[in-house]
Design a protein around this motif. Sequence first.
Motif, short mmCIF file in Angstrom:
data_model
loop_
_atom_site.label_atom_id
_atom_site.label_comp_id
_atom_site.label_asym_id
_atom_site.label_seq_id
_atom_site.Cartn_x
_atom_site.Cartn_y
_atom_site.Cartn_z
N SER A 1 24.25 62.03 -49.28
CA SER A 1 23.75 61.15 -48.22
C SER A 1 24.69 61.17 -47.02
O SER A 1 25.89 61.36 -47.16
N THR A 2 24.11 60.93 -45.84
CA THR A 2 24.92 60.60 -44.68
C THR A 2 25.00 59.08 -44.60
O THR A 2 24.06 58.37 -45.00
N THR A 3 26.13 58.57 -44.12
CA THR A 3 26.32 57.11 -44.11
C THR A 3 26.93 56.66 -42.78
O THR A 3 27.48 57.44 -42.02
N ASN A 4 26.84 55.35 -42.56
CA ASN A 4 27.43 54.72 -41.38
C ASN A 4 28.88 54.32 -41.59
O ASN A 4 29.48 53.73 -40.69
N TYR A 5 29.43 54.60 -42.77
CA TYR A 5 30.84 54.29 -42.99
C TYR A 5 31.72 55.15 -42.09
O TYR A 5 31.50 56.36 -41.96
N LYS A 6 32.73 54.55 -41.48
CA LYS A 6 33.67 55.32 -40.65
C LYS A 6 34.98 55.57 -41.38
O LYS A 6 35.80 56.38 -40.92
N ASP B 1 20.41 58.94 -44.39
CA ASP B 1 19.40 59.73 -45.08
C ASP B 1 20.00 60.35 -46.33
O ASP B 1 21.23 60.41 -46.49
N SER B 2 19.14 60.78 -47.26
CA SER B 2 19.59 61.24 -48.57
C SER B 2 18.74 62.39 -49.08
O SER B 2 17.54 62.45 -48.84
N VAL B 3 19.40 63.27 -49.82
CA VAL B 3 18.74 64.25 -50.66
C VAL B 3 19.02 63.84 -52.10
O VAL B 3 20.18 63.75 -52.51
N VAL B 4 17.98 63.54 -52.86
CA VAL B 4 18.12 63.10 -54.25
C VAL B 4 17.49 64.15 -55.16
O VAL B 4 16.31 64.48 -55.00
N GLU C 1 21.06 64.01 -41.17
CA GLU C 1 21.24 63.24 -39.94
C GLU C 1 22.73 63.19 -39.54
O GLU C 1 23.61 63.38 -40.36
N LYS C 2 22.97 62.89 -38.27
CA LYS C 2 24.34 62.72 -37.80
C LYS C 2 24.95 61.46 -38.41
O LYS C 2 24.26 60.44 -38.56
N SER C 3 26.23 61.54 -38.75
CA SER C 3 26.86 60.39 -39.42
C SER C 3 28.37 60.47 -39.29
O SER C 3 28.91 61.30 -38.53
N PHE C 4 29.05 59.61 -40.08
CA PHE C 4 30.51 59.56 -40.04
C PHE C 4 31.15 59.88 -41.39
O PHE C 4 32.30 60.30 -41.45
N PHE C 5 30.40 59.67 -42.46
CA PHE C 5 30.96 59.93 -43.79
C PHE C 5 29.86 60.45 -44.71
O PHE C 5 28.75 59.92 -44.70
N ILE C 6 30.19 61.49 -45.48
CA ILE C 6 29.23 62.07 -46.41
C ILE C 6 29.49 61.52 -47.80
O ILE C 6 30.63 61.52 -48.29
N GLU C 7 28.41 61.07 -48.43
CA GLU C 7 28.46 60.53 -49.79
C GLU C 7 27.88 61.55 -50.75
O GLU C 7 26.92 62.25 -50.42
N TYR D 1 30.62 63.10 -35.48
CA TYR D 1 29.19 62.84 -35.26
C TYR D 1 28.42 64.10 -34.89
O TYR D 1 27.23 64.20 -35.15
N GLU D 2 29.09 65.08 -34.31
CA GLU D 2 28.42 66.30 -33.91
C GLU D 2 28.43 67.38 -34.99
O GLU D 2 27.85 68.46 -34.80
#
Length: 329
Positions: free
Chosen positions: A187-192, A206-209, A277-283, A294-295
């Motif tokens: 997942s992409t996350t809003n965590y910085k 967003d997520s790939v499950v 999606e663009k994000s700050f941390f990958i889960e 972000y880019e």
Amino acid sequence: MNIMPGPVGIIINPNSGTDARRLTSNAQFMDSIQKLRIIKSVIMGLISTGINDIAVMPDYLGIAYNLIRDLKIEGVDLSIIDIDPEGDFNDTKNSIKIFRKENSPLIILLGGDGTIRAAAEESIDIPYLPLSTGTNNTIPYLVEGTVAGLAAGYFINYNIKEGLCNLNKIDIYINKEFKSIALVDVSTTNYKYKGTGIIDLSMIIDSVVIYGKPTSIGLASIGGLIYDMGCNSSKFVYINFNGNKYKIKAIASPGVVKNIDINYYKIVDVGNKILMEKSFFIEADGERLYPVDYEDEVISYVNPNGPKILDINKIMEFISKNQLFKESL
């Protein structure tokens, strides 16, 4: 030339079942004593089928050493492999290297989804039997230890190919560079920041499950409600949470049910790539793993060539169907 099989490998994650979700949910605390009891039962199941060569990963809490001290059984070679435990996933990876070198026919893992992910990062060649001692466990079995040990012994003795199932895996690429794998979700996350490393579903973009059932917990429960995915699944689910077209009720963690907004979802064939999606941390598999700018371009490739795990139910059904539990007098 036939190569003699080596010892059954055992890896006990000393950290599983102890994270901060014990403060935010009703997740049980899985301490060293409980893990020791489980693995003792597993070993007694193994021994009952004639398996007498077993090797265990050492750990910084001394679970393995207590196991060796408590179980002294004539005719059974129960040993500890030679690594210096660091208390992180490198212990699992270093142990896998040794088990591969010694030609282990099977590795039993006590931990969560992160434990089997770490093992699979090192090797997908050896069958795994993952047993649940974590929190939101999706892949590991929640089963009595003796049953698991019995199934493992039968699998080895009778070479039960029907007792293996193939997991898909997600190959994670950041700016076209391979980073790691996941076995449940990415997942992409809003965590910085990494912080505690655990995931609040409301922070996911967003997520790939690729593995999940309607009875799962966490992100896997959302994916599993959309499409039931287990071993050998030919489909996976992409979910975009960046909107509120739908609302879904999800079990975030034990005792915690949340209403989660979903923008859209789609069911996709295994073998495809997803641009995240663009994000700050990958889960991955319930943990924050990689900070990104972000880019940055993040791609999840759902690869059908993942590790193989034992299917306990199919093994025991095979034993029953073929009457292999009987001994002639």
